[in-house]
Design a protein around this motif. Structure first.
Motif, PDB file in Angstrom:
ATOM      1  N   ALA A  34     -28.317 -55.243 -50.736  1.00 26.53           N
ATOM      2  CA  ALA A  34     -27.201 -54.497 -50.305  1.00 26.53           C
ATOM      3  C   ALA A  34     -27.035 -53.327 -51.114  1.00 26.53           C
ATOM      4  N   ARG A  35     -27.231 -53.194 -52.460  1.00 29.13           N
ATOM      5  CA  ARG A  35     -27.013 -52.420 -53.581  1.00 29.13           C
ATOM      6  C   ARG A  35     -28.038 -51.168 -53.208  1.00 29.13           C
ATOM      7  N   VAL A  36     -29.157 -51.448 -52.859  1.00 30.24           N
ATOM      8  CA  VAL A  36     -30.257 -50.645 -52.628  1.00 30.24           C
ATOM      9  C   VAL A  36     -30.098 -49.707 -51.264  1.00 30.24           C
ATOM     10  N   CYS A  40     -29.096 -45.501 -51.251  1.00 29.71           N
ATOM     11  CA  CYS A  40     -29.795 -44.705 -50.281  1.00 29.71           C
ATOM     12  C   CYS A  40     -28.509 -43.970 -49.433  1.00 29.71           C
ATOM     13  N   ILE A  41     -27.932 -44.730 -48.784  1.00 30.41           N
ATOM     14  CA  ILE A  41     -26.735 -44.051 -47.943  1.00 30.41           C
ATOM     15  C   ILE A  41     -26.090 -43.324 -48.760  1.00 30.41           C
ATOM     16  N   SER A  42     -25.436 -43.522 -49.857  1.00 28.56           N
ATOM     17  CA  SER A  42     -24.622 -42.478 -50.668  1.00 28.56           C
ATOM     18  C   SER A  42     -25.431 -41.574 -51.183  1.00 28.56           C
ATOM     19  N   PHE A  43     -26.931 -41.731 -51.311  1.00 25.47           N
ATOM     20  CA  PHE A  43     -27.666 -40.418 -51.781  1.00 25.47           C
ATOM     21  C   PHE A  43     -27.808 -39.451 -50.302  1.00 25.47           C
ATOM     22  N   ALA A 191     -27.093 -48.772 -63.257  1.00 28.02           N
ATOM     23  CA  ALA A 191     -26.492 -49.899 -63.324  1.00 28.02           C
ATOM     24  C   ALA A 191     -27.539 -51.049 -63.019  1.00 28.02           C
ATOM     25  N   LEU A 192     -28.191 -50.750 -61.933  1.00 32.74           N
ATOM     26  CA  LEU A 192     -29.519 -51.541 -61.456  1.00 32.74           C
ATOM     27  C   LEU A 192     -30.560 -51.683 -62.444  1.00 32.74           C
ATOM     28  N   ALA A 193     -30.856 -50.633 -62.973  1.00 29.55           N
ATOM     29  CA  ALA A 193     -31.776 -50.764 -64.054  1.00 29.55           C
ATOM     30  C   ALA A 193     -31.395 -51.270 -65.106  1.00 29.55           C
TER      31      ALA A 193
END
Length: 195
Positions: A34-36, A40-43, A191-193
């Motif tokens: 969901a976060r990925v 992608c959608i935000s970018f 945040a993911l990294a």
């Protein structure tokens, strides 16, 4: 080891082992997906808003018009499919919805201009409120009143400029929205990294 907790429960005099590890791993994987997807959608939305800054509000007008038209037609069809037993106000609402959809499809700039006017008025009013707060702060002896006053004046002027230059304001708003989408994606990647 904490993730590999197993609990014993008693069910009709027999011991059943329940393993929560598998469920928590699936939940972690689903959250990651969901976060990925969000990143992608935000970018992509950010790139689209910046690249199409002069036409993005027209595109949003077409999308809104198409959705209203489809929903309105669906409501009208549903009313007549019920052989007149449907709720009459829903028929009227469907017809009005379809007419507004057609209007937005024919004149998408109307929704774009309306959005800018609303945004500009909100910014102007926010500036006036800040100017009032600055005056109250000065009377109360708060030393930072000048910062609030300057920010209020800047917001008020920005609101007036946006009202005077609607088309240019749309491009600026689109670029700001695009940058916000991209920054949001970048922060989520960070945040993911760091997890």
């Amino acid at each position: 080891m904490a993730n590999e907790e197993k609990f014993n429960t008693v069910n009709d005099n027999e011991i059943v082992k329940v393993d929560f590890t598998e469920k928590s791993e699936k939940k972690k994987r689903d959250n990651l997906i969901a976060r990925v997807a969000y990143i992608c959608i935000s970018f992509l939305a950010g790139i689209v808003f910046i690249a199409a800054r002069n036409n993005i509000f027209d595109l949003l007008g077409y999308i809104a018009g198409g959705m209203l038209l489809i929903l309105g037609v669906a409501v009208v069809i549903a009313f007549f499919a019920s052989k007149g037993k449907g709720w009459l106000p829903s028929l009227i609402f469907g017809i009005v919805e379809a007419i507004i959809g057609i209007f937005f499809l024919c004149k998408p700039k109307v929704i774009a201009d309306f959005a800018v006017y609303v945004f500009a008025i909100i910014i102007f009013v926010s500036g006036v409120v800040l100017i009032y707060f600055a005056a109250c702060d000065k009377r109360s002896g708060i030393k930072q009143w000048i910062v609030v006053l300057v920010f209020g004046i800047v917001l008020s002027i920005a609101g007036v400029v946006m009202l005077l230059f609607v088309r240019q304001s749309q491009a600026v708003i689109a670029v700001m929205a695009g940058i916000s989408f991209i920054v949001s994606a970048v922060f989520n990647v960070i945040a993911l990294a760091l997890k």
